[in-house]
Design a protein around this motif. Structure first.
Motif, mmCIF file in Angstrom:
data_model
loop_
_atom_site.group_PDB
_atom_site.id
_atom_site.type_symbol
_atom_site.label_atom_id
_atom_site.label_comp_id
_atom_site.label_asym_id
_atom_site.label_seq_id
_atom_site.Cartn_x
_atom_site.Cartn_y
_atom_site.Cartn_z
ATOM 1 N N GLY A 131 -4.807 -5.418 -12.573
ATOM 2 C CA GLY A 131 -5.359 -6.730 -12.300
ATOM 3 C C GLY A 131 -6.333 -6.721 -11.138
ATOM 4 N N GLY A 132 -7.391 -7.518 -11.256
ATOM 5 C CA GLY A 132 -8.316 -7.713 -10.144
ATOM 6 C C GLY A 132 -9.392 -6.653 -10.048
ATOM 7 N N LEU A 133 -10.578 -7.102 -9.615
ATOM 8 C CA LEU A 133 -11.678 -6.183 -9.364
ATOM 9 C C LEU A 133 -11.614 -5.604 -7.964
ATOM 10 N N ARG A 134 -10.975 -6.324 -7.066
ATOM 11 C CA ARG A 134 -10.877 -5.879 -5.668
ATOM 12 C C ARG A 134 -9.421 -5.948 -5.218
ATOM 13 N N SER A 135 -9.023 -4.988 -4.420
ATOM 14 C CA SER A 135 -7.663 -4.978 -3.880
ATOM 15 C C SER A 135 -7.707 -4.615 -2.407
ATOM 16 N N GLU A 189 -2.991 -7.436 -2.158
ATOM 17 C CA GLU A 189 -3.647 -8.658 -2.626
ATOM 18 C C GLU A 189 -4.785 -8.292 -3.565
ATOM 19 N N LEU A 190 -4.865 -9.010 -4.702
ATOM 20 C CA LEU A 190 -5.872 -8.737 -5.724
ATOM 21 C C LEU A 190 -6.802 -9.928 -5.877
ATOM 22 N N ASP A 191 -8.083 -9.695 -5.725
ATOM 23 C CA ASP A 191 -9.114 -10.728 -5.923
ATOM 24 C C ASP A 191 -8.858 -11.998 -5.123
ATOM 25 N N ASN A 192 -8.200 -11.863 -3.997
ATOM 26 C CA ASN A 192 -7.972 -12.984 -3.080
ATOM 27 C C ASN A 192 -7.075 -14.086 -3.644
ATOM 28 N N TRP A 193 -6.361 -13.812 -4.769
ATOM 29 C CA TRP A 193 -5.490 -14.879 -5.262
ATOM 30 C C TRP A 193 -4.197 -14.349 -5.881
ATOM 31 N N ILE A 194 -4.115 -13.070 -6.196
ATOM 32 C CA ILE A 194 -2.890 -12.495 -6.753
ATOM 33 C C ILE A 194 -2.203 -11.668 -5.679
ATOM 34 N N ASN A 195 -0.977 -12.041 -5.322
ATOM 35 C CA ASN A 195 -0.205 -11.303 -4.328
ATOM 36 C C ASN A 195 0.896 -10.503 -5.013
ATOM 37 N N VAL A 196 0.880 -9.203 -4.808
ATOM 38 C CA VAL A 196 1.861 -8.310 -5.432
ATOM 39 C C VAL A 196 2.985 -8.052 -4.437
ATOM 40 N N GLU A 197 4.194 -8.366 -4.848
ATOM 41 C CA GLU A 197 5.361 -8.150 -4.002
ATOM 42 C C GLU A 197 6.276 -7.119 -4.653
ATOM 43 N N ALA A 198 6.675 -6.127 -3.875
ATOM 44 C CA ALA A 198 7.584 -5.089 -4.356
ATOM 45 C C ALA A 198 8.857 -5.101 -3.525
ATOM 46 N N GLU A 199 9.899 -4.478 -4.053
ATOM 47 C CA GLU A 199 11.172 -4.468 -3.339
ATOM 48 C C GLU A 199 11.096 -3.632 -2.059
ATOM 49 N N GLU A 224 4.703 -0.700 -2.669
ATOM 50 C CA GLU A 224 3.403 -1.334 -2.524
ATOM 51 C C GLU A 224 2.340 -0.309 -2.130
ATOM 52 N N GLN A 225 2.693 0.617 -1.243
ATOM 53 C CA GLN A 225 1.759 1.673 -0.879
ATOM 54 C C GLN A 225 1.433 2.550 -2.083
ATOM 55 N N MET A 226 2.440 2.836 -2.912
ATOM 56 C CA MET A 226 2.209 3.640 -4.109
ATOM 57 C C MET A 226 1.260 2.929 -5.073
ATOM 58 N N LEU A 227 1.458 1.625 -5.256
ATOM 59 C CA LEU A 227 0.573 0.854 -6.123
ATOM 60 C C LEU A 227 -0.861 0.888 -5.613
ATOM 61 N N PHE A 228 -1.025 0.735 -4.306
ATOM 62 C CA PHE A 228 -2.356 0.748 -3.709
ATOM 63 C C PHE A 228 -3.032 2.091 -3.963
ATOM 64 N N ARG A 233 -3.984 2.484 -7.721
ATOM 65 C CA ARG A 233 -5.172 1.703 -8.038
ATOM 66 C C ARG A 233 -6.426 2.405 -7.509
ATOM 67 N N GLU A 234 -6.318 3.009 -6.332
ATOM 68 C CA GLU A 234 -7.442 3.746 -5.766
ATOM 69 C C GLU A 234 -7.790 4.952 -6.641
ATOM 70 N N GLU A 235 -6.776 5.645 -7.143
ATOM 71 C CA GLU A 235 -6.998 6.785 -8.031
ATOM 72 C C GLU A 235 -7.694 6.333 -9.318
ATOM 73 N N LEU A 236 -7.233 5.221 -9.909
ATOM 74 C CA LEU A 236 -7.838 4.717 -11.134
ATOM 75 C C LEU A 236 -9.294 4.338 -10.917
ATOM 76 N N ARG A 237 -9.600 3.804 -9.745
ATOM 77 C CA ARG A 237 -10.980 3.411 -9.443
ATOM 78 C C ARG A 237 -11.872 4.627 -9.212
ATOM 79 N N GLN A 238 -11.336 5.672 -8.597
ATOM 80 C CA GLN A 238 -12.144 6.835 -8.247
ATOM 81 C C GLN A 238 -12.345 7.797 -9.415
ATOM 82 N N ALA A 239 -11.461 7.760 -10.403
ATOM 83 C CA ALA A 239 -11.525 8.727 -11.502
ATOM 84 C C ALA A 239 -12.884 8.751 -12.203
ATOM 85 N N PRO A 240 -13.480 7.589 -12.569
ATOM 86 C CA PRO A 240 -14.805 7.649 -13.216
ATOM 87 C C PRO A 240 -15.873 8.251 -12.319
#
Length: 318
Positions: A149-153, A161-171, A176-180, A183-190
């Motif tokens: 989700g989101g173009l920016r994180s 936080e995704l696109d300034n309106w989606i807040n991701v909460e983890a236990e 949360e660090q793993m998700l971040f 997402r960075e890996e998915l963005r850098q792959a191309p």
């Protein structure tokens, strides 16, 4: 008279929904061509991968294709959805995901599966009769939203936080660090893939890791056991370091020159200069000069092509 018009409009909507459901149910008609009713069609849809295989992976790919098209529904039977730019969007009438009573007057099966807030993906938004409608909706899991989700994180107070309106909460903060990081890996792959096409060894190594990561992530999304070799590679992999003064080794040969130069000409001058700097080569000259210099370095290494051998007497003045 107005009430009669409203009743007629409601009847037309119900007929449109019935037509849509009948056409969709016809996919699973029995051999004797007996059509399925709405509830039987939903049961058949859930009984196995009748339409597509690896449906969860397909949903993940759709999320990656529409990273900004996410909608939030606060309650299972609520009709209004929040998006990044609106707070009153409705799922298109006639969709099997439209939150309304089915033809028997009971709550439709998709709603019965929801017991709280839900996230939806859509392909487009359109205005119908002054109302904003979401087209081609798909129910998502929390992981679909968190990963794609989101173009920016960004991390805000330790929260993703995704696109300034989606807040991701983890236990756990580590999740949360793993998700971040994912997402960075998915963005850098191309980006790595684009650079790797120019035979950059660091980018090629990074792409090898990205392929392993995507394979593991795809298996997890499909609830399958990840490949053990890929998991082991991800645990041990490190980005190769380029040492100053290290001689570049040749990665191609003269027979590949035409293909190499054709690929290099597709790059911008700025990209060619970056490659030349990595190979300790001069960056001056026109684009044709940069392409030739890059090709020479890839074919012959940092020392460049050998000097031409002149036969005795050749080139001397008469």
């Amino acid at each position: 008279e107005q009430e009669e018009q409203e009743e007629q409009e409601e009847e037309r909507e119900q007929e449109a929904i019935a037509t849509h459901q009948d056409s969709a149910g016809a996919i699973f008609e029995a051999e004797d061509s007996t059509p399925l009713d709405y509830r039987e069609w939903l049961d058949e849809m859930r009984s196995g991968d009748k339409e597509i295989q690896d449906e969860k992976l397909l949903i993940a790919l759709l999320c990656a294709a529409y990273p900004a098209n996410f909608a939030y529904r606060g309650k299972p039977k609520a009709r209004r959805h929040c998006t990044s730019s609106a707070s009153n969007a409705l799922i298109q009438r006639g969709s099997v995901n439209y939150p309304m009573a089915n033809l028997e007057g009971t709550a439709s099966d998709p709603l019965e599966q929801l017991d709280g807030p839900s996230w939806w993906l859509y392909s487009d938004k359109r205005m119908f009769n002054g109302k904003l409608s979401l087209i081609d909706t798909t129910l998502l899991s929390p992981w679909d939203v968190a990963l794609f989700g989101g173009l920016r994180s960004r991390m805000v107070d330790g929260k993703l936080e995704l696109d300034n309106w989606i807040n991701v909460e983890a236990e756990e903060p580590a999740q949360e660090q793993m998700l971040f990081k994912l997402r960075e890996e998915l963005r850098q792959a191309p980006v790595w893939l684009s650079i790797a096409t120019s035979w950059d060894k660091v980018a090629a190594a990074a792409m090898h890791r990205s392929k392993a990561l995507f394979g593991v992530l795809g298996s997890v999304l499909m609830e399958k056991e990840p490949d053990s070799e890929s998991v082991e590679l991800l645990k041990k992999w490190k980005l190769p370091e380029v040492e100053d003064g290290k001689v570049l080794e040749a990665t191609a040969n003269e027979d590949d020159r035409m293909e190499i130069e054709e690929s290099l000409y597709k790059k911008t001058v700025a990209e060619l200069k970056v490659l030349l700097k990595e190979m300790n080569q001069p960056v001056s000259g026109r684009k044709a000069d940069l392409v030739t210099r890059c090709a020479d370095a890839l074919i012959y290494g940092e020392e460049g092509p050998p000097e031409p051998e002149w036969e005795e007497g050749e080139g001397e003045g008469e």
